[in-house]
Design a protein around this motif. Structure first.
Motif, PDB file in Angstrom:
ATOM      1  N   GLY A 155       0.887  -1.189  -0.274  1.00 33.30           N
ATOM      2  CA  GLY A 155      -0.163   0.192  -0.109  1.00 33.30           C
ATOM      3  C   GLY A 155       0.877   1.391  -0.084  1.00 33.30           C
ATOM      4  N   ASP A 156       0.217   2.383  -0.516  1.00 33.91           N
ATOM      5  CA  ASP A 156       0.920   3.687  -0.434  1.00 33.91           C
ATOM      6  C   ASP A 156       1.258   4.147   0.925  1.00 33.91           C
ATOM      7  OD1 ASP A 156       0.726   3.807  -3.386  1.00 33.91           O
ATOM      8  OD2 ASP A 156      -1.142   4.980  -3.146  1.00 33.91           O
ATOM      9  N   HIS A 157       0.575   3.865   1.685  1.00 34.92           N
ATOM     10  CA  HIS A 157       1.046   4.254   3.290  1.00 34.92           C
ATOM     11  C   HIS A 157       0.924   3.185   4.183  1.00 34.92           C
ATOM     12  CE1 HIS A 157       0.718   8.327   1.431  1.00 34.92           C
ATOM     13  NE2 HIS A 157      -0.610   8.174   0.991  1.00 34.92           N
ATOM     14  N   THR A 222      -2.211   0.463   2.888  1.00 34.49           N
ATOM     15  CA  THR A 222      -3.117   0.970   2.025  1.00 34.49           C
ATOM     16  C   THR A 222      -3.210   2.288   1.745  1.00 34.49           C
ATOM     17  OG1 THR A 222      -5.457   0.525   1.327  1.00 34.49           O
ATOM     18  CG2 THR A 222      -4.976   0.820   3.441  1.00 34.49           C
ATOM     19  N   ASN A 223      -4.220   2.755   1.329  1.00 32.40           N
ATOM     20  CA  ASN A 223      -4.431   4.374   1.243  1.00 32.40           C
ATOM     21  C   ASN A 223      -5.943   4.590   1.319  1.00 32.40           C
ATOM     22  OD1 ASN A 223      -4.553   6.930   0.071  1.00 32.40           O
ATOM     23  ND2 ASN A 223      -3.161   6.454  -1.445  1.00 32.40           N
ATOM     24  N   GLN A 234      -5.467   0.130  -2.603  1.00 33.08           N
ATOM     25  CA  GLN A 234      -4.281   0.240  -1.810  1.00 33.08           C
ATOM     26  C   GLN A 234      -3.260   1.387  -2.255  1.00 33.08           C
ATOM     27  OE1 GLN A 234      -3.684  -4.178  -2.190  1.00 33.08           O
ATOM     28  NE2 GLN A 234      -2.930  -4.032   0.010  1.00 33.08           N
ATOM     29  N   THR A 235      -3.282   1.604  -3.875  1.00 32.98           N
ATOM     30  CA  THR A 235      -2.435   2.488  -4.387  1.00 32.98           C
ATOM     31  C   THR A 235      -3.070   3.267  -5.462  1.00 32.98           C
ATOM     32  OG1 THR A 235      -2.194   0.873  -6.372  1.00 32.98           O
ATOM     33  CG2 THR A 235      -0.838   0.399  -4.338  1.00 32.98           C
ATOM     34  N   ALA A 236      -2.545   4.419  -5.481  1.00 36.19           N
ATOM     35  CA  ALA A 236      -3.175   5.476  -6.398  1.00 36.19           C
ATOM     36  C   ALA A 236      -2.873   4.874  -8.066  1.00 36.19           C
ATOM     37  CB  ALA A 236      -2.486   6.697  -6.110  1.00 36.19           C
ATOM     38  N   ASP A 237      -1.657   4.060  -8.157  1.00 30.37           N
ATOM     39  CA  ASP A 237      -1.348   3.934  -9.556  1.00 30.37           C
ATOM     40  C   ASP A 237      -2.322   2.732  -9.995  1.00 30.37           C
ATOM     41  OD1 ASP A 237       0.329   5.973  -9.640  1.00 30.37           O
ATOM     42  OD2 ASP A 237       2.056   4.681  -9.114  1.00 30.37           O
ATOM     43  N   TYR A 256       6.986  -1.188  -7.581  1.00 25.31           N
ATOM     44  CA  TYR A 256       7.553  -0.186  -6.580  1.00 25.31           C
ATOM     45  C   TYR A 256       8.955  -0.877  -5.833  1.00 25.31           C
ATOM     46  CZ  TYR A 256       2.477   0.560  -6.922  1.00 25.31           C
ATOM     47  OH  TYR A 256       1.203   1.149  -7.284  1.00 25.31           O
ATOM     48  N   ARG A 259       9.786  -0.886  -1.951  1.00 27.57           N
ATOM     49  CA  ARG A 259       8.707  -0.699  -0.954  1.00 27.57           C
ATOM     50  C   ARG A 259       8.569  -1.978   0.037  1.00 27.57           C
ATOM     51  NH1 ARG A 259       3.069   1.832  -2.883  1.00 27.57           N
ATOM     52  NH2 ARG A 259       4.303   3.503  -3.217  1.00 27.57           N
TER      53      ARG A 259
END
Length: 285
Positions: A155-157, A222-223, A234-237, A256, A259
């Motif tokens: 996840g992004d965060h 996640t995000n 989970q991800t913007a992309d 990623y 990551r």
């Protein structure tokens, strides 16, 4: 260590569908890891019915005595869905749990710790529901919190959720540890009113313990700021990685770079210190 366990579960064993032979292979791997650490370890067998058929699965339970007989449960499910290889969901959680257990092997923790690898989470939280259903009133009263590890890799965060109010004490302590170590661990910001800031939904293995009145902390990556703002994207992309063919080491590492290593290291660091210094003196049961 967390990365190597994640890699083994995903690439050497592969998909670990609930009730399958591969899920059993994963159970045996986790059992052997805990036994090698010297913990009192057992396999808790259970059956469940789905779509009119009966299946078998199991939980792997390892007990680490602490300074107090009061206990913290640390759990992560080891089964996966039938697409991808379950790297993020949830070999990553098992990897962090096993690394943390190894680091704490010879350290006397404030509370006793029950490490549990849950089976059959993906088909209705079967393992955690079964374990929780077998807890006695004394065991429930003796458990100060349950820590859930689910989908930590991509996840992004990085987040930690927790119970509302004072029962979120382990979430708050995890945030303090992360801040001290300059780890960017966040809380759900509460953009979706269905999930107040710092909390989450009842869709993972913390839920059966929450229903028993046991406080929880829940680590995930996640995000919560995109999509329906419910943590599912989970991800913007690429949106959600869990439950898709993208949940593989090859995709995650190519898309990623670094990551997964960053996340597993961060979570293992925070969880280890949290279990070393957990403190509920003001509200202990």
């Amino acid at each position: 260590m967390a990365y190597e366990h994640t890699k083994y579960l995903a690439n050497e064993i592969g998909q670990r569908i609930a009730g399958s032979e591969n899920e059993r292979l994963a159970e045996q791997y986790i059992f052997n890891q805990f036994k090698q650490m010297g913990f009192e370890t057992e396999v808790q067998e259970f059956t469940y019915v789905r779509r009119g058929a009966e299946f078998k699965s199991s939980n792997v339970i390892a007990y680490k005595p602490g300074k107090s007989k009061q206990q913290i449960i640390v759990g992560a499910h080891y089964d996966s869905v039938s697409v991808g290889k379950g790297v993020d969901d949830n070999a990553s959680g098992v990897g962090v749990m096993l690394e943390t257990a190894k680091v704490l092997e010879k350290i006397k923790t404030p509370y006793s710790i029950v490490f549990i690898a849950f089976g059959a989470e993906e088909v209705g939280l079967q393992g955690s529901n079964y374990y929780a259903s077998k807890m006695t009133e004394a065991e429930i009263a003796n458990t100060i919190s349950m820590i859930n590890l689910d989908s930590l890799a991509v996840g992004d965060h990085m987040y930690v959720h927790g119970s509302a109010g004072e029962d979120g004490f382990l979430r708050d302590q995890a945030l303090a540890i992360a801040a001290k170590k300059k780890i960017d661990l966040q809380i759900n910001p509460g953009l979706n009113p269905a999930y107040p800031a710092g909390t989450t939904g009842d869709w993972s293995d913390h839920a059966p313990f929450k229903r028993l009145g046991i406080p929880y902390a829940y680590f995930e990556a996640t995000n919560w700021e995109i999509g329906e703002q419910d943590g599912y994207d989970q991800t913007a992309d690429h949106g959600g990685i869990w439950h898709t063919s993208n949940d593989t080491l090859e995709f995650i590492e190519a898309t990623y770079p670094g990551r997964i290593q960053k996340h597993l290291t961060a979570y293992s660091t925070v969880l280890t210190d949290l279990l070393k210094f957990a403190n509920k003196t003001s509200t202990a049961k």
